[in-house]
Design an enzyme around this catalytic site. Sequence first.
Site, PDB file in Angstrom:
ATOM      1  N   TYR B  22     -27.246 -17.433 -82.655  1.00  0.00           N
ATOM      2  CA  TYR B  22     -27.289 -18.441 -83.723  1.00  0.00           C
ATOM      3  C   TYR B  22     -28.582 -19.248 -83.736  1.00  0.00           C
ATOM      4  O   TYR B  22     -29.152 -19.551 -82.687  1.00  0.00           O
ATOM      5  CB  TYR B  22     -26.086 -19.390 -83.593  1.00  0.00           C
ATOM      6  CG  TYR B  22     -24.790 -18.615 -83.448  1.00  0.00           C
ATOM      7  CD1 TYR B  22     -24.289 -17.876 -84.529  1.00  0.00           C
ATOM      8  CD2 TYR B  22     -24.111 -18.563 -82.229  1.00  0.00           C
ATOM      9  CE1 TYR B  22     -23.128 -17.117 -84.389  1.00  0.00           C
ATOM     10  CE2 TYR B  22     -22.956 -17.807 -82.088  1.00  0.00           C
ATOM     11  CZ  TYR B  22     -22.477 -17.086 -83.173  1.00  0.00           C
ATOM     12  OH  TYR B  22     -21.348 -16.326 -83.035  1.00  0.00           O
ATOM     13  N   ASP B  23     -28.981 -19.598 -84.954  1.00  0.00           N
ATOM     14  CA  ASP B  23     -30.162 -20.459 -85.139  1.00  0.00           C
ATOM     15  C   ASP B  23     -29.760 -21.892 -85.472  1.00  0.00           C
ATOM     16  O   ASP B  23     -30.543 -22.813 -85.324  1.00  0.00           O
ATOM     17  CB  ASP B  23     -31.012 -19.937 -86.312  1.00  0.00           C
ATOM     18  CG  ASP B  23     -31.443 -18.500 -86.126  1.00  0.00           C
ATOM     19  OD1 ASP B  23     -31.759 -18.123 -84.978  1.00  0.00           O
ATOM     20  OD2 ASP B  23     -31.424 -17.743 -87.123  1.00  0.00           O
ATOM     21  N   VAL B  24     -28.540 -22.027 -85.993  1.00  0.00           N
ATOM     22  CA  VAL B  24     -28.080 -23.337 -86.477  1.00  0.00           C
ATOM     23  C   VAL B  24     -26.723 -23.668 -85.841  1.00  0.00           C
ATOM     24  O   VAL B  24     -25.826 -22.817 -85.813  1.00  0.00           O
ATOM     25  CB  VAL B  24     -27.913 -23.329 -88.017  1.00  0.00           C
ATOM     26  CG1 VAL B  24     -27.407 -24.687 -88.511  1.00  0.00           C
ATOM     27  CG2 VAL B  24     -29.216 -22.954 -88.699  1.00  0.00           C
TER      28      VAL B  24
END
Lengths: 306, 306
Positions: B22-24
């Site tokens: 995940y980036d967020v």
Amino acid sequence: MTSSPRYLTGDAAGIHEFLDRYDVFLFDCDGVLWSGDHLFPGTNETLELLRSKGKQVVFVTNNSTKSRADYKKKLEGLGIPSTTEEIFSSSYSASIYISRILTLPENKRKVFVIGETGIEQELRSENVPFIGGTDEAFRREITPEDYKRVAAGDSSLLDPEVGVVLVGLDFHINYLKLALAYHYVKRGAVFLATNIDSTLPNSGTLFPGAGSMSAPLIMMLGQEPVSLGKPNQAMMDAIEGKFKFDRSRACMVGDRANTDIRFGLEGQLGGTLAVLTGVSSKEDFVSGPIRPLAYLDKLSDLLASD
Amino acid sequence: MTSSPRYLTGDAAGIHEFLDRYDVFLFDCDGVLWSGDHLFPGTNETLELLRSKGKQVVFVTNNSTKSRADYKKKLEGLGIPSTTEEIFSSSYSASIYISRILTLPENKRKVFVIGETGIEQELRSENVPFIGGTDEAFRREITPEDYKRVAAGDSSLLDPEVGVVLVGLDFHINYLKLALAYHYVKRGAVFLATNIDSTLPNSGTLFPGAGSMSAPLIMMLGQEPVSLGKPNQAMMDAIEGKFKFDRSRACMVGDRANTDIRFGLEGQLGGTLAVLTGVSSKEDFVSGPIRPLAYLDKLSDLLASD
């Protein structure tokens, strides 16, 4: 029941026979006897006819903001002779229910009221102690201190003798009253409502009704109140508790299928009589799921019985 | 999905792999980062770890009484470094939804607000015109004259430019505001709520929440509002409208199955991560109808990834 209601307008013999079957007539008012401030022609003559035949007349209203004395004044203002004894309002119904039907522990007999003076007057008439209502002390903002006092169960804010929360129409509803009512019920108080009509007719349109005062509490508590208004049978029980009538010889007269007629049917009254001068239509009464025993175009059609 | 969530506490390799996906990270706050005014140990270190790995952190709260600026002060008060840009409150969500997603006619762009200053600040930040809210003119009793003015559609009381009713938590809720909100919706205004949580935690107990302000209107109108708070996807759309992230590379972190985890699942985020420091239990997450992709005893267990 899915049988068709009998249409009595113009049927003098049918009306005569119908009236003979009952000793008591329970009347919804707005939409039956009058509309708003307009008295229907023939209302007084019809009531006189029933009285002349020895029938008991009872006026049954869900309006909780008025006491019976207030309501008698309204009837007088419209030219309808009545006695306070003949009037049954949801505020009185609630008071009767609390004083004569609910069994509360000795130290839990106080009522926390969300509502106006009609409720207070009727609670006083039954010697039921109460707090809240029109008391200015509750017409204020909630304070940071209140949260802590509520959380701590501070008895100067949450009266330990409160065993009932009674919610009616309150033009001064506020956050503090809702918070206190919620906590009283969470602490074990019985949750009652004078009635659960969501709206209140006024000036030809609708405004928040007593049900809208209960709505926040219903959502917070996940619990419905016992409603003392039509169509709830607690109101019928309270009326019967006062008049001691034979249900098989009583008739409910109303203009709304889902409140008035349902109230009479579920109360197993001998009769239900609908009129077409209010909310529900002929279609509702003839083909809907809740059907009266008989219906009339208008109440004064009963005058054709002689 | 009925698959079992993966238990990540103590599983350094599993955590490492999970974070890489995940980036967020969208964070619910109370019950995840803190409880009431108590910051959980390791919260700051965990947020720093995520930031050091280049993750976008977003704080997502249903509290509508605070603006993002107010909420940033709360985070600072608890020692959590943050920027206003990282904060997403239901008041901001509602403002974004009104200004960027709703299409209103030119002459119907005004919002009638039931709520406090947080909503007003966020509407101003999006240049949305509004009336109501904290305006003292609406903190008064209803008068006999008001009924007639409402019935007549008097434009000095019912502003013809109002095209939206937005209901959030209002500590000054009253009869007049409810009556006006009802009539605006009946006249065609869009019915919105910042969130529909029935209760609001305070001082270790519960008080009326934003949902309790909508409850009377829902009952009167027979209509639910579009809620901009979790778990409603209008809030996810509004967050996405601002951050433009890839949902498959975003993860919702929360303590409540039916709001936080449901919010992430229905938003089709790549991940949902539950913690056991709040409302829902391990049993809820492992055997309940709404299950996260993974869960931890506590958020700071993520620190074991290195």
